[in-house]
Structures are given as structure tokens and as C-alpha cells.
Design a protein around this motif. Structure first.
Motif, short mmCIF file in Angstrom:
data_model
loop_
_atom_site.label_atom_id
_atom_site.label_comp_id
_atom_site.label_asym_id
_atom_site.label_seq_id
_atom_site.Cartn_x
_atom_site.Cartn_y
_atom_site.Cartn_z
N THR A 185 -14.04 11.74 -8.49
CA THR A 185 -14.80 10.78 -7.70
C THR A 185 -14.09 10.49 -6.37
N GLU A 186 -14.89 10.26 -5.35
CA GLU A 186 -14.35 9.98 -4.02
C GLU A 186 -13.96 8.51 -3.91
N PRO A 187 -13.14 8.16 -2.93
CA PRO A 187 -12.61 6.80 -2.84
C PRO A 187 -13.65 5.76 -2.41
N GLU A 188 -13.43 4.54 -2.87
CA GLU A 188 -14.22 3.39 -2.44
C GLU A 188 -13.46 2.54 -1.44
N PHE A 189 -12.14 2.64 -1.43
CA PHE A 189 -11.38 1.77 -0.54
C PHE A 189 -10.21 2.51 0.10
N THR A 190 -9.65 1.89 1.14
CA THR A 190 -8.34 2.25 1.67
C THR A 190 -7.37 1.15 1.26
N GLY A 191 -6.29 1.55 0.63
CA GLY A 191 -5.25 0.60 0.26
C GLY A 191 -4.10 0.69 1.24
N TYR A 192 -3.45 -0.42 1.49
CA TYR A 192 -2.32 -0.48 2.42
C TYR A 192 -1.14 -1.15 1.73
N SER A 193 0.04 -0.60 1.92
CA SER A 193 1.29 -1.26 1.55
C SER A 193 2.08 -1.40 2.84
N VAL A 194 2.32 -2.62 3.28
CA VAL A 194 2.94 -2.84 4.59
C VAL A 194 4.03 -3.90 4.50
N GLU A 195 5.02 -3.73 5.35
CA GLU A 195 6.08 -4.72 5.54
C GLU A 195 5.98 -5.17 6.99
N GLY A 222 6.80 -11.21 4.37
CA GLY A 222 5.87 -10.31 5.03
C GLY A 222 5.53 -9.04 4.30
N THR A 223 5.53 -9.06 2.96
CA THR A 223 5.19 -7.87 2.18
C THR A 223 3.75 -8.00 1.69
N TRP A 224 2.94 -7.00 2.03
CA TRP A 224 1.51 -7.04 1.71
C TRP A 224 1.08 -5.76 1.02
N ALA A 225 0.19 -5.91 0.04
CA ALA A 225 -0.61 -4.80 -0.47
C ALA A 225 -2.06 -5.23 -0.30
N MET A 226 -2.83 -4.41 0.38
CA MET A 226 -4.21 -4.79 0.71
C MET A 226 -5.18 -3.68 0.34
N ALA A 265 4.71 0.99 6.80
CA ALA A 265 3.32 1.01 6.36
C ALA A 265 2.96 2.36 5.76
N THR A 266 2.13 2.32 4.72
CA THR A 266 1.58 3.53 4.14
C THR A 266 0.20 3.19 3.58
N THR A 267 -0.65 4.21 3.45
CA THR A 267 -1.99 3.99 2.91
C THR A 267 -2.19 4.80 1.63
N TRP A 268 -3.20 4.41 0.86
CA TRP A 268 -3.54 5.09 -0.38
C TRP A 268 -5.00 4.78 -0.70
N THR A 269 -5.57 5.50 -1.63
CA THR A 269 -6.97 5.27 -2.00
C THR A 269 -7.13 5.33 -3.51
#
Length: 496
Positions: A185-195, A222-226, A265-269
Motif C-alpha cells: 500500500t502507498e503512503p497516507e502521510f509524511t512523517g518528520y523527526s526533527v530537532e 525542541g524534539t518533534w515527531a510529526m 531532520a529526517t522524513t518517513w512514511t
């Protein structure tokens, strides 16, 4: 023209899966080469805060049985974290462990946390100590295979091996070059892990928060996962600039929070795909090369390490020439359903995270269920891997499960007897006929004649090299039945 040396196995990828597989193969005397595209194993993304991973029960047991657990756990002792499903926590007090009758007290717990960089360094040291050759800065470019071997072309030359295993991640070159079907299945979102640095880090509530546009987890300062439900539009398709991260922070949080610096920063799906076959001729896949899914719940690492533990002894037996004809085929039969289940588990979590009114209502129901004793126990079984059982074609409830950590009457624990990577024949009543049986497979099976502190109603147990029960008897053991079980998993008798 110089003909390169022939290795027994070449492994593409020196991540935890490739390194652990290399260690497993070396225990059986297999000559192993590991090729890793990256020159430097270190990365900020493998360290805190983004490099922390959870290890589940089957993984911890595997490390325990191979004498690795103390070294892996040393800097990050197991923490009493329960777990979660799409961010909905379950709690220890609600878990009914009496429903797991085949789990005995053991140094290997149900879960622990470890830093990726530390885990990789421990496995790399063990691999080198065992004699594995690791070449870094050498990425696979192409390959050819014949009936006898695989020729691997890299950006640093040609290498030859009797077998090749692709452990080279979700964008696996090995998988693509060999034409493995990779469906899902294809992705529904973009995930972000950022400092990041924020102008006012105390403005937003820490912890996991659901919003009309997605979800975020925030740890001060300032640590986020979105997660932004954009169909994966921003994953690896545009630069992760401070301006872009600032805009996503505001959209997902629903505030005009101001970012003053972007540190990491890095992204994931949530793209979820699985190879329809794990083997093509003399090429096999393991880890993310065979299956990818979102990192929700942190089960991808455990899934890959389970692949390595399952494959290592089987591939080694095929190389030695003493395996049953279909032993290597059992790798896919056993591991494919496990992978498919984890992909479904990941998709279900995504379903509970969608920013819709109906999803929020469903999440409320799941939250109520997970607060019950049966609910917490069910989710713990799945998240911790306690319920893992291979279908080995028998009705005995222990067969196909991880062997309980029996304690011998002299105090020895069963988990301490797997260091050489061989199988075990546990004979609690010391039958001379079974000692003779095990001796016919000397070098592949260790025979242990001893009573144990808690038998669990058993008289004899055959355990595969990966620690999973292949045969068990609760009555006076049947010699012919035991012989058939040994032959099924360890091939023809006789020293190797």
C-alpha cells in the motif's frame, strides 16, 4: 584476469540485520563477506533522541541465547515501559502473564530499549571476532547468478559468493536488480523527526497530541515527531529546509510557533510493502529489503533480526550439504506470515491516526478496550512478540514457540546452552535411546540429559538452533516420532 575469491555468503548491508546474520552464519563455520555502501557506520540519526529502538521478546531471547544480551543492554538497561498502539498506552498492572504458560523466569525480558549505534557496534565487534570480513564504502551495483554462485558487482570491484543475502534496506539494490515483486500500500502521510530550536519551547504541551491536520509528539525543548496526512508528498521529494519544517510545525500544531534553528531532520512514511518471495535462486532477502512499513510501534528492527535468526542456521545447513531438501524453503514459509502480520498491525495504527471524527471515535473505543485486563494482555502479546508461533504442522501448543528458559537442577539455564548455534535435545528423564539418537547428529545437536526445576508437564523437547521448539513430548517419548522430528529439521544423520 584475476578471479576473485569465492565466499560462502555475501551479505549486502552492515546494519543490525546483516551483521547479526553474519554472526549466525559464522557460528556454523560459513565464510562470510559483508558489503556496506556507507563508509562510516556512525550517524546522528542512530543516536539519541532519534536512534532509540525497542527490542521485543524474540529479539532479546535471541541475543541472550547467543551471549550478547549483557553487552547490548549495558548502557541502556531495560526500562519498564509498557507499550502503545497508535499512541494509546497499555499498562503493566493490567497485563495477565498467566496467559503465557510457556514463559518461565529468564534474564531475557519482554522488551527493552537500545540505541541503534550501540547495537550496531556490538554486532560489528562480534562479527569481526568471529571472522566476518566487512567492507565499508562498497555498495552493490549489479549482480549475476548461475546455478552455482552469484557474481556481485560493486563500485569497488567484483566479488563472488555461493549465496547472496540482501539486507540493504527498504530501497534495496539487491531486491531491485533481481526483480523481486514488492507489493503493498502507498503512503497516507509524511512523517518528520526533527530537532529544532524554538523561540518559546514552553508554549506547547509536551507528549503526543492529535490535531485536525495530523499528530505530533513533542519533548522539550525542541524534539518533534510529526505526521501530516499529505499522501507522503514530502518524503524524499524536496529538501528538508528550515522554512519547510517551520511551515509543517505550524500546520500540524495549529499554532504560529516560531522555529529559530533546525539542527536535525529526517522524513518517513507509512508505505507498507512486502516481497512476494524471499528467495530467487541463490539470492535471498531479509529485513527491510524484504518488507517495509511505518516505524509506528518500532517493530521493523525486531522483524528483521527475527529474519536473520531464522535464516542463518538454515542457509548454513544448505551450504554444508546436510539440510533436508525443503529446509531453506521454510525460511519464507515461516517468516512471510510474520512480516505480513506486522504490516497489517502498522496499517491498523495508521487507521487510528487519521485526522477524522470517526477515527477519533474509534480511538476512544480502543482506549477503553486497552484499559481492560484482556485488552492490555492482547496488545502486550502483539507488541512484545510474546505470541509469536511458527506453524510447524503439529498441534502441540509448545511446538513452533520460543523454548521456555528451563532451569536444570544444577542451576544452568537453557538460554546459556545455545552459544555454539546448535540445536538442543532436552531429555528430562535421561533415556539412553535418546542419547544414542542425538549422537547420530553429533555436531548439529547437543544432547542434555537432566531434570529441570519446572517441567511444564514435558518429558523431552527438541529445539532448533534458533531457539524454537521443533518437537515436544508430554508422555513417555516415542523414539520413532523423535527420530522423524530430528530428521525433518537436521537432515541425514552423521557427522558434518
Amino acid at each position: 584476469m584475476h578471479n576473485p575469491a569465492l565466499f560462502d555468503v555475501a551479505i549486502a548491508g552492515a546494519g543490525p540485520v546483516g551483521l547479526f546474520l553474519a554472526c549466525e552464519l559464522r557460528l556454523a563455520g560459513v565464510i562470510v563477506l559483508v558489503l556496506e555502501q556507507a563508509e562510516d557506520a556512525r550517524s546522528p540519526l542512530k543516536r539519541l533522541p532519534f536512534g532509540m529502538r525497542g527490542l521485543a521478546a524474540p529479539t532479546i531471547e535471541a541475543f541472550y541465547r547467543r551471549g550478547l544480551l549483557d553487552e547490548i543492554a549495558a548502557p541502556h538497561q531495560p526500562r519498564r515501559l509498557g507499550g502503545h498502539f497508535a499512541g494509546i498506552q497499555f499498562h503493566y498492572d493490567n497485563i495477565d502473564s498467566s496467559k503465557w504458560p510457556y514463559r518461565l523466569p529468564s534474564p531475557a525480558g519482554t522488551h527493552m530499549a537500545v540505541e541503534m549505534e550501540h547495537l550496531e557496534s556490538v554486532l560489528a565487534r562480534r562479527a569481526i571476532k568471529l571472522g566476518v570480513e566487512i567492507k565499508r564504502g562498497v555498495g552493490v551495483v549489479d549482480l549475476d547468478q548461475s546455478t552455482d554462485e552469484v557474481t556481485v558487482r560493486t563500485d569497488a570491484g567484483i566479488f563472488r559468493a555461493r549465496w547472496l543475502v540482501g539486507c540493504d534496506g527498504g530501497r534495496s539494490t539487491v531486491r531491485k536488480v533481481c526483480g523481486f515483486d514488492f507489493v503493498g500500500t502507498e503512503p497516507e502521510f509524511t512523517g518528520y523527526s526533527v530537532e529544532v530550536e524554538l523561540a518559546d519551547p514552553d508554549r506547547l504541551r509536551p507528549g503526543r497530541q492529535y490535531t485536525p491536520t495530523g499528530m505530533y509528539t513533542y519533548a522539550r525543548p525542541g524534539t518533534w515527531a510529526m505526521v501530516e496526512f499529505d499522501g507522503g508528498a514530502c518524503h524524499r521529494k524536496q529538501p528538508i529546509t528550515p522554512e519547510h519544517v517551520q511551515a509543517v510545525l505550524r500546520r500540524v500544531s495549529g499554532t504560529d510557533v516560531t522555529m529559530t534553528a533546525l539542527r536535525l531532520a529526517t522524513t518517513w512514511t507509512d508505505r507498507a510493502c512486502q516481497a512476494t518471495a524471499y528467495r530467487s535462486g541463490r539470492v535471498l532477502l531479509a529485513g527491510d529489503a524484504a518488507h517495509i512499513h511505518s516505524p509506528l510501534g518500532g517493530q521493523g528492527l525486531n522483524l528483521g533480526l527475527g529474519d536473520a535468526m531464522n535464516l542463518g542456521w538454515k542457509l548454513a545447513a544448505a551450504i554444508r550439504g546436510d539440510s533436508p531438501t525443503d529446509l531453506l524453503d521454510s525460511y519464507q514459509r515461516e517468516r512471510y506470515p510474520v512480516g505480513a502480520q506486522i504490516l497489517s498491525w502498522s496499517r491498523a495504527q495508521v487507521g487510528l491516526m487519521r485526522p477524522t471524527q470517526s477515527t477519533r471515535a474509534l480511538a476512544g473505543i480502543i482506549r477503553d478496550l486497552i484499559e481492560t485486563r484482556d485488552g492490555a494482555t492482547y496488545f502486550a502479546e502483539r507488541v512484545w512478540g510474546v505470541s509469536l508461533r511458527y506453524d510447524l504442522g503439529t498441534d502441540h501448543p509448545l511446538v513452533g514457540r520460543s523454548v521456555p528458559d528451563f532451569e536444570l537442577v544444577d542451576g544452568t539455564k537453557i538460554g546459556d546452552l545455545f552459544g555454539d548455534g546448535r540445536g538442543l535435545f532436552l531429555d528430562f528423564d535421561s533415556h539412553t535411546s535418546f542419547e544414542a539418537l542425538a549422537s547420530r547428529w553429533h555436531g548439529r545437536i547437543n544432547y542434555v540429559a537432566s531434570d529441570v526445576v519446572e517441567r511444564l508437564g514435558l518429558t523431552a523437547v527438541l529445539v532448533r538452533p534458533d531457539g524454537f521448539v521443533a518437537w515436544a513430548s508430554e508422555t513417555s517419548p516415542d523414539y520413532e516420532d523423535a527420530t522423524a522430528a530430528v530428521s525433518r529439521w537436521f537432515g541425514k544423520p552423521g557427522e558434518t
